[in-house]
Design a protein around this motif. Structure first.
Motif: not given
Ligand SMILES: [Zn+2]
Length: 492
Positions: A127, A163, A196-197, A224
């Motif tokens: 990401h 990431d 993603e976060e 991840e």
């Molecule tokens: Zn991550």
């Protein structure tokens, strides 16, 4: 939480497990374990890989501050688009030979078509977004978090491990293989999410929908959720490559107590707040059942490498389970690895000291172990708190725990072999991640879904993810790229 150093040998797995999940917790750090390890790194690299290029490109990617705030309107799409532009100018062969698509304008879907159109693809994930620097912690960084500084054997910055490290390693590896003339039989798909976060629903979630629409079912998904720990004390002083084979689910449950209210001078025998307090206390006393045997695959992988006296405990969980459960219960981290956890996070009731509140509520966050379901959690809460407390799911985020991916399939063997070739010193070990990643969107329609980032670290170093002083070791640069090269060669 302090790291336990004096532990009876019988409690070894507790500490080992605690070490394993340190990525999600801040443990105290010892300078001694932060020394970079370069041992055998050279031998683990594919020929022609340029580790310096990886570091240069990762540093440049760190300087694009793609911070994702919970309030989506605060996030500037231009920051993510700058990453697109950066990748376009840095990896020309990938952009020339692959189909590069944007999904929902900001996430990237890159397809490198293989010669065998019948083979299900390999899906490589990462990401582009990063978490913010927590206000007040800026001074704790030795180097500015978005400067991409190389110093003291590390590349420092927000996103170096989580990431953008994996993201740049994937791009370097793909460009390298194209330069080397490699032509995959199996199609390679690369998915880079942009949110993603903050849940991933607008990014990887929609990439997954796109693949479903096209009837594309990845054979192996790698995202991840793992990494190489330097040591696993006191089970083994060898390094351990943790590969996520499953991740926990998530639900918030709201408990509400209601009553008559009125003046505090004539209170009833039980107030709404009192009833709520009893319900909370019951939930903390009566936890969801432990399922120690979820550790079996991890212990099976570690058993050959531990003190022979320890082996029977690790390999006979059917009988030693109750002891392991008691041991793990003493450590919040270890406990989280064997059961669905119960965490009371919000409580509210009352507005004035002389008014009895007609309603009091609490929010309880559950992290659901694979094997339990959201319905199991609701049934459990219902049973424990009794009929007088209203219960309902709260908030939008509701995630069932993932399936558990195989440790015996061809996909696993390809992944494990690729890790062993790149990190020959490490014992490859499956584990369950207590957090959620973007790969959960792909689990329902893909083959095996794993999490592994090709970087080494001490528990203290992995604790810097989402924290202060995030960094990667410069000695890992070459083999991080090598790992993805080997994975593509071995899988495709
Ligand atoms: Zn991550």
């Amino acid at each position: 939480m302090k790291r336990t150093t004096k532990v009876a040998i019988g409690a070894a797995w507790t500490v080992a497990f605690a070490a394993a999940v340190a990525a999600t917790r801040r443990l105290s750090e010892s300078g001694a374990t932060d020394v970079p390890l370069s041992a055998r790194a050279d031998a683990a690299e594919e020929g022609g890989i340029d580790g310096d290029a990886f570091l240069t490109h990762l540093a440049e990617a760190i300087r694009l501050p793609t911070v994702a705030f919970e309030e989506r309107e605060r996030n500037d799409p231009q920051e993510i688009l700058a990453v697109h532009e950066y990748l376009r100018s840095t990896y020309p062969l990938v952009h020339e030979r692959c189909t590069v698509e944007t999904i929902n304008d900001l996430s990237l879907l890159i397809t490198w078509g293989g010669t065998d159109r019948d083979a299900d693809p390999l899906l490589l994930m990462a990401h582009m977004d990063v978490v913010p620097i927590e206000p007040g912690t800026e001074d704790g960084w030795d180097f500015e978090p978005f400067a991409g500084t190389v110093a003291n054997g590390f590349l420092w910055g927000r996103g170096t491990i989580d990431d953008k490290g994996p993201l740049i390693a994937i791009m370097e590896a793909t460009e390298h293989l194209m330069r080397a003339g490699f032509e995959p039989e199996r199609t390679v798909i690369i998915s880079f999410g942009h949110d993603e976060e903050i849940g991933g629903a607008q990014g990887a979630g929609l990439v997954a929908d796109t693949l479903i629409e096209r009837d594309i079912r990845p054979w192996l998904v790698i995202d991840e959720g793992g990494g190489v720990m330097d040591e696993f004390p006191p089970l083994t002083d060898r390094s351990v490559a943790l590969v996520k084979t499953a991740e926990k689910g998530f639900i918030d449950v709201k408990l509400t107590a209601t009553g008559e209210g009125g003046h505090s001078s004539v209170p009833p025998s039980e107030s709404t707040i009192g009833a709520l307090a009893v319900a909370i206390q019951q939930l903390e006393t009566h936890q969801m059942p432990a399922r120690v045997r979820i550790l079996e695959p991890m212990f099976a992988a570690l058993a050959p490498h531990v003190d022979p006296k320890m082996r029977p405990i690790l390999t006979n969980l059917k009988f030693t389970g109750p002891i392991v459960e008691r041991m793990n219960a003493g450590s919040p981290i270890a406990n989280a690895g064997i059961r669905t956890t119960t965490a009371v996070t919000i409580v509210s009731g009352g507005v004035k000291s002389n008014v009895l509140p007609q309603e009091a509520f609490a929010i309880v966050n559950f992290r659901i172990l694979p094997g339990d379901t959201i319905q199991d959690v609701l049934d459990h809460v219902r049973k424990v708190v009794g009929p007088d407390i209203t219960i309902e799911p709260h908030g939008e985020m509701r995630v069932e725990p993932s399936l558990v991916s195989s440790t015996e399939s061809d996909a696993w063997n390809v992944l494990a072999t690729s890790i062993e070739e790149s990190f020959p010193e490490a014992i490859v070990t499956p584990w369950t991640l207590t957090a959620a990643t973007d790969s959960r969107y792909f689990a329902a329609f893909s083959g095996d879904v794993y999490g592994f980032a090709p970087f080494t670290g001490s528990d203290g170093e992995f604790a810097r993810i989402h924290g202060t002083g995030e960094r990667v070791r410069t000695s890992d640069a070459g083999r991080a790229v090598s790992f993805f090269c080997r994975l593509m060669r071995n899988a495709c």
